[in-house]
Design an enzyme around this catalytic site. Structure first.
Site, PDB file in Angstrom:
ATOM      1  N   ILE A 161     -12.412  -0.690  -1.479  1.00  0.00           N
ATOM      2  CA  ILE A 161     -12.007  -1.228  -2.590  1.00  0.00           C
ATOM      3  C   ILE A 161     -12.358  -0.283  -3.696  1.00  0.00           C
ATOM      4  CG2 ILE A 161     -12.056  -2.979  -4.353  1.00  0.00           C
ATOM      5  CD1 ILE A 161     -12.880  -4.991  -2.075  1.00  0.00           C
ATOM      6  N   CYS A 168     -13.240  -0.200   7.642  1.00  0.00           N
ATOM      7  CA  CYS A 168     -12.349  -0.999   7.075  1.00  0.00           C
ATOM      8  C   CYS A 168     -12.203  -0.073   5.615  1.00  0.00           C
ATOM      9  CB  CYS A 168     -12.830  -2.287   6.515  1.00  0.00           C
ATOM     10  SG  CYS A 168     -13.003  -3.445   7.716  1.00  0.00           S
ATOM     11  N   CYS A 187       0.797  -1.215  -0.157  1.00  0.00           N
ATOM     12  CA  CYS A 187       0.118  -0.037   0.049  1.00  0.00           C
ATOM     13  C   CYS A 187       0.849   1.300  -0.013  1.00  0.00           C
ATOM     14  CB  CYS A 187      -0.888   0.001   1.267  1.00  0.00           C
ATOM     15  SG  CYS A 187      -1.924  -1.493   1.466  1.00  0.00           S
ATOM     16  N   LYS A 217     -10.662   5.445   4.233  1.00  0.00           N
ATOM     17  CA  LYS A 217     -11.927   5.127   4.960  1.00  0.00           C
ATOM     18  C   LYS A 217     -12.965   5.664   4.112  1.00  0.00           C
ATOM     19  CE  LYS A 217     -14.831   2.870   7.012  1.00  0.00           C
ATOM     20  NZ  LYS A 217     -15.580   3.281   5.642  1.00  0.00           N
ATOM     21  N   HIS A 266      -9.299   3.852  -1.330  1.00  0.00           N
ATOM     22  CA  HIS A 266      -7.732   3.350  -1.363  1.00  0.00           C
ATOM     23  C   HIS A 266      -7.467   2.600  -2.379  1.00  0.00           C
ATOM     24  CE1 HIS A 266      -4.357   1.841   0.531  1.00  0.00           C
ATOM     25  NE2 HIS A 266      -4.924   0.811   0.907  1.00  0.00           N
TER      26      HIS A 266
END
Length: 386
Positions: free
Chosen positions: A211, A208, A85, A330, A334
């Site tokens: 995507i 989390c 990442c 968030k 991401h």
């Protein structure tokens, strides 16, 4: 060593774009950065690309020259950087190092990921490749599970609560709702965050990151030449990269990321500042616990105080040290390979006074922290007004 400036920034929207391919996203961001920096592709002396798993997500390899050609950059070094990442954060660190050393004067740094081309189980499998495949992944651990372990241990050692985690999500969604390029522009309540669909105890879906597809790019030059490109450069005051164990079980304390502490210390020293001087930051909230750990490891608060500090509103837009004014991973999204350079763009926007509804008044010294895996790579960059 020469001082370095960011003179151009460009981002796509982050989100799910079934009609866009990886190359078109990266080209759009690169062209925007060149346009913003009043530069032509022919002026670029090297192209550095951050990308974690383009081959896995899309099947395309040899990505750096493939994308450079689409931007109109040919005949120069075009290199892909992979650091999970932290891929484009690493590309940025090495690009700044090259300009500072005098190897090149004009470098375009890009970051891109096209994640939604695969179903969620496959995405989870690809992302797991940033962990220890022979150990924890073989045992069934995914990154939500690993960060859930970190959260549980942090709760045990420091009394962190689910309300503390939820406060990160609520705050970042509030910020992301004001960001026109964010993936999820949705305000959520504390009750929603606490009662979200369970993913890996104690983490819910609201703990989390998303995507996402997306790309970002920056144009960097020696500071002495910045005025040739823009009248609003941002100075790279310090940048550093550090590494640590890939496997979580090899760390002596999973509630802290030694690579973050090490890279922050080096970046602060290079910049001639301390943690107390940083006015705002974009940190790597791949999970809500990661933001809490980050603000502790960066030295903004003492160990164990990240949760209460967040719940008290001190990291909000009107708090003493705003964190993730973009919405963070968030809410902003991401797209793994784009995240690091995207953070640099967000910090530069604040320094320039171009962040719209999210604009801060204290905006002359910001920080970006980009994490790879469960802390195996960290890149920390301090940027300031010219």
């Amino acid at each position: 060593m020469r001082q370095v400036a960011v003179v151009g920034i460009g981002k796509t929207a982050f989100g799910a774009f079934p009609d866009r391919d990886l190359r078109s996203l990266a080209v759009e961001a690169g062209q925007k950065a060149l346009e913003d920096g009043h530069a032509k592709p022919s002026q670029v002396e090297a192209f550095y690309l951050g990308n974690f798993a383009g081959p896995g997500f899309t099947g395309q390899n040899h990505l750096a020259p493939y994308i450079a050609e689409g931007i109109g950059i040919t005949g120069v070094p075009a290199t892909r950087f992979e650091a999970a990442c932290a891929s484009s954060g690493s590309a940025f660190f090495h690009a700044v190092s090259a300009v500072a050393a005098g190897l090149y004067d004009v470098i375009l740094v890009g970051g891109v990921e096209k994640m939604t081309s695969q179903p969620t189980p496959k995405v989870t499998e690809i992302l797991a490749g940033a962990g220890d495949l022979c150990g924890e992944v073989r045992a069934g651990a995914t990154f939500p599970a690993l960060f859930a372990m970190i959260a549980r241990r942090h709760m045990y050692q420091y009394g962190t609560t689910r309300e503390h985690l939820a406060a990160v999500a609520v705050k970042n969604h509030q910020n992301g709702a004001k960001n026109p390029l964010a993936h999820m522009r949705k305000v959520i309540t504390m009750e929603q965050a606490l009662n979200g669909k369970p993913i890996s105890e104690p983490l819910t879906v609201y703990d989390c990151s998303l995507i996402s597809d997306g790309a970002a790019a920056v144009l960097i030059v020696p500071f002495e030449r910045a005025s040739e490109f823009t009248n609003k450069p941002a100075r790279v005051l310090g940048t550093a990269q550090a590494s640590d164990h890939v496997a979580l079980d090899e760390k002596d304390d999973i509630t802290t990321f030694h690579a973050v502490k090490a890279s922050a210390a080096k970046a602060y020293k290079m910049a001639g500042v301390s943690a107390a001087d940083i006015q705002f930051a974009e940190v790597h909230d791949c999970f809500t616990i990661a933001e809490i750990v980050a603000i502790e490891d960066l030295g903004f608060v003492k160990k164990g105080e990240g949760g209460p500090y967040t719940l008290a509103g001190r990291t909000c837009l009107n708090g003493e040290r705003p964190i993730n004014t973009s919405g963070g991973l968030k809410s902003k999204g991401h797209p793994v390979g784009a995240t690091g350079v995207g953070q640099i763009c967000d910090v530069v926007q604040q320094i320039r006074g171009e962040a719209g509804e999210r604009q801060l008044q204290r905006n002359s010294l910001g920080l970006a922290q980009n994490l790879g895996g469960s802390g195996a790579t960290s890149v920390v960059t301090v940027l300031g007004a010219a």
